[in-house]
Design a protein around this motif. Structure first.
Motif, PDB file in Angstrom:
ATOM      1  N   VAL A 308      29.252  72.727  40.484  1.00 19.99           N
ATOM      2  CA  VAL A 308      30.507  72.996  39.779  1.00 19.99           C
ATOM      3  C   VAL A 308      30.232  73.819  38.522  1.00 19.99           C
ATOM      4  CG1 VAL A 308      32.443  71.931  38.569  1.00 19.99           C
ATOM      5  CG2 VAL A 308      31.641  70.966  40.720  1.00 19.99           C
ATOM      6  N   VAL A 309      29.153  73.495  37.819  1.00 23.43           N
ATOM      7  CA  VAL A 309      28.784  74.283  36.638  1.00 23.43           C
ATOM      8  C   VAL A 309      28.501  75.725  37.027  1.00 23.43           C
ATOM      9  CG1 VAL A 309      27.048  74.560  34.832  1.00 23.43           C
ATOM     10  CG2 VAL A 309      27.936  72.294  35.360  1.00 23.43           C
ATOM     11  N   LEU A 310      27.780  75.919  38.126  1.00 22.00           N
ATOM     12  CA  LEU A 310      27.499  77.273  38.599  1.00 22.00           C
ATOM     13  C   LEU A 310      28.776  78.011  38.965  1.00 22.00           C
ATOM     14  CD1 LEU A 310      25.380  79.384  39.402  1.00 22.00           C
ATOM     15  CD2 LEU A 310      25.245  78.285  41.644  1.00 22.00           C
ATOM     16  N   LEU A 311      29.724  77.330  39.600  1.00 31.30           N
ATOM     17  CA  LEU A 311      31.007  77.947  39.939  1.00 31.30           C
ATOM     18  C   LEU A 311      31.768  78.347  38.681  1.00 31.30           C
ATOM     19  CD1 LEU A 311      33.219  78.688  41.992  1.00 31.30           C
ATOM     20  CD2 LEU A 311      34.008  76.314  41.857  1.00 31.30           C
ATOM     21  N   ALA A 312      31.780  77.463  37.678  1.00 31.64           N
ATOM     22  CA  ALA A 312      32.492  77.768  36.431  1.00 31.64           C
ATOM     23  C   ALA A 312      31.858  78.960  35.718  1.00 31.64           C
ATOM     24  CB  ALA A 312      32.502  76.539  35.525  1.00 31.64           C
ATOM     25  N   ILE A 313      30.529  79.011  35.695  1.00 28.68           N
ATOM     26  CA  ILE A 313      29.848  80.131  35.040  1.00 28.68           C
ATOM     27  C   ILE A 313      30.168  81.446  35.746  1.00 28.68           C
ATOM     28  CG2 ILE A 313      27.583  81.125  34.523  1.00 28.68           C
ATOM     29  CD1 ILE A 313      26.551  78.319  34.081  1.00 28.68           C
ATOM     30  N   SER A 314      30.269  81.423  37.059  1.00 26.86           N
ATOM     31  CA  SER A 314      30.571  82.651  37.801  1.00 26.86           C
ATOM     32  C   SER A 314      32.021  83.079  37.638  1.00 26.86           C
ATOM     33  CB  SER A 314      30.240  82.458  39.282  1.00 26.86           C
ATOM     34  OG  SER A 314      31.041  81.431  39.841  1.00 26.86           O
ATOM     35  N   LEU A 315      32.934  82.117  37.509  1.00 28.43           N
ATOM     36  CA  LEU A 315      34.349  82.467  37.397  1.00 28.43           C
ATOM     37  C   LEU A 315      34.713  83.006  36.020  1.00 28.43           C
ATOM     38  CD1 LEU A 315      36.143  79.561  39.310  1.00 28.43           C
ATOM     39  CD2 LEU A 315      35.818  81.922  40.057  1.00 28.43           C
ATOM     40  N   VAL A 316      34.030  82.547  34.978  1.00 28.87           N
ATOM     41  CA  VAL A 316      34.398  82.966  33.617  1.00 28.87           C
ATOM     42  C   VAL A 316      34.252  84.470  33.423  1.00 28.87           C
ATOM     43  CG1 VAL A 316      33.736  82.797  31.196  1.00 28.87           C
ATOM     44  CG2 VAL A 316      34.063  80.737  32.536  1.00 28.87           C
TER      45      VAL A 316
END
Length: 332
Positions: A308-316
């Protein structure tokens, strides 16, 4: 005798009641079925393989689940058997442990950001340069295009194996050329934690530049050649014509390349896993997710939190870039 000019009557602008205007086709039941299938099947596949797993991963990130049938979960309640607590709600403790306790989390975040910076500042400009040179029709451009695109056609696993022969400490190409092959002064490019990240980034850039080159070539071919000719007539140099005329026109391609670059940099896994399984200076978030979910420890909840952290970092960065780009397009 006065003559009166006769003008033909205009065609009526409205159609009689009950009749559709010409050129408007009504959808038959068969057309509706085909449209429903063409739209519904990709939508269902997207939901099944993208959004549902993402939602499930987010839910698992708030649990202590250690895998199906696992009996080794840390119990949320000491008075209840561990098997009943396997999968119990754990709140944000996984995220707290990742940011405060896990010794690999922040090095992995830093390495992912370095990977992204190298792709944006090195691989993307290099691929653009290759595309511009080939688009100018230099001699042997098709041969150069094939050579530069060849790494993209190879799997990342094969790319890693090829570069192992280049970086090998005992018989590698680089150590042989610099005269340090097989002696005590041989450089361990992939084992030294101060060098291996940059060595693997060289492999990734070699492949990414060819990918970006093909995307920019497609964008350059779609640009109206009269724009370049008009800029040249106005006295602009080749660089000024590209920077002020051609590059702004390729804004849709720039958006695609930026999104692809962010995704490719954050999902990097194959090269580092082949090199040393993502340890000893090559920690990445994608490797930590895999090692925690399917590794020996099988901390599915903790690995899901990292995902989830990786997904958030990619979406920002993608969201910020798309917002700024479309806002500039909408502004007068």
């Amino acid at each position: 005798m006065s003559s009166r000019s006769q003008t033909p009557d205009r065609a009526p602008t409205t159609t009689p009641a009950g009749r559709r205007p010409r050129g408007v086709r009504t959808l038959t039941p068969r057309d509706r079925i085909v449209a429903a299938v063409l739209l519904g099947v990709p939508l269902l596949l997207d939901l099944a393989f993208v959004w549902l797993p993402a939602a499930g991963t987010t839910l698992l990130s708030f649990t202590r689940w250690n895998g199906v049938g696992s009996l080794h979960a840390d119990p949320c309640r000491p008075d209840v058997p561990a098997v009943l607590n396997n999968g119990c709600l754990y709140g944000i403790q996984n995220y707290h442990q990742a940011s405060t306790i896990s010794p690999e989390f922040w090095p992995a975040v830093r390495h992912n950001l370095i990977w992204l910076a190298v792709f944006v500042l090195v691989a993307t400009p290099l691929g653009m340069l290759f595309a511009v040179l080939i688009d100018r029709g230099i001699r042997g451009s098709r041969m150069y295009q094939s050579i530069l695109f060849l790494p993209v056609m190879l799997s990342l696993a094969l790319v890693g194996i090829i570069w192992e022969f280049v970086y090998s400490q005992n018989f590698g190409l680089i150590n042989t050329v610099i005269g340090r092959n097989g002696d005590g002064d041989a450089i361990d490019w992939l084992g030294n934690p101060h060098l291996n990240l940059w060595a693997v980034l060289t492999e990734a850039t070699w492949r990414q530049a060819g990918y970006v080159m093909v995307l920019y070539l497609a964008g350059l071919k779609a640009v109206d050649p009269t724009l370049r000719e008009a800029a040249m007539i106005d006295g602009a140099s080749a660089w000024q014509a590209f920077r002020r005329v051609i590059f702004p026109v390729m804004r849709p391609i720039n958006i695609v390349i930026m999104v692809v670059t962010v995704i490719e940099s954050l999902r990097a896994f194959d090269l580092v896993y082949i090199t040393n399984k993502g340890i000893n200076g090559l920690e990445l978030l994608s490797v930590l997710v895999t090692s925690n979910i399917v590794g020996e420890t099988q901390r599915v909840g903790f690995g899901s939190a990292l995902g989830v952290v990786l997904l958030a970092i990619s979406l920002v960065p993608i969201s910020i870039f798309l917002h700024q780009t479309f806002r500039r397009e909408e502004s007068p």
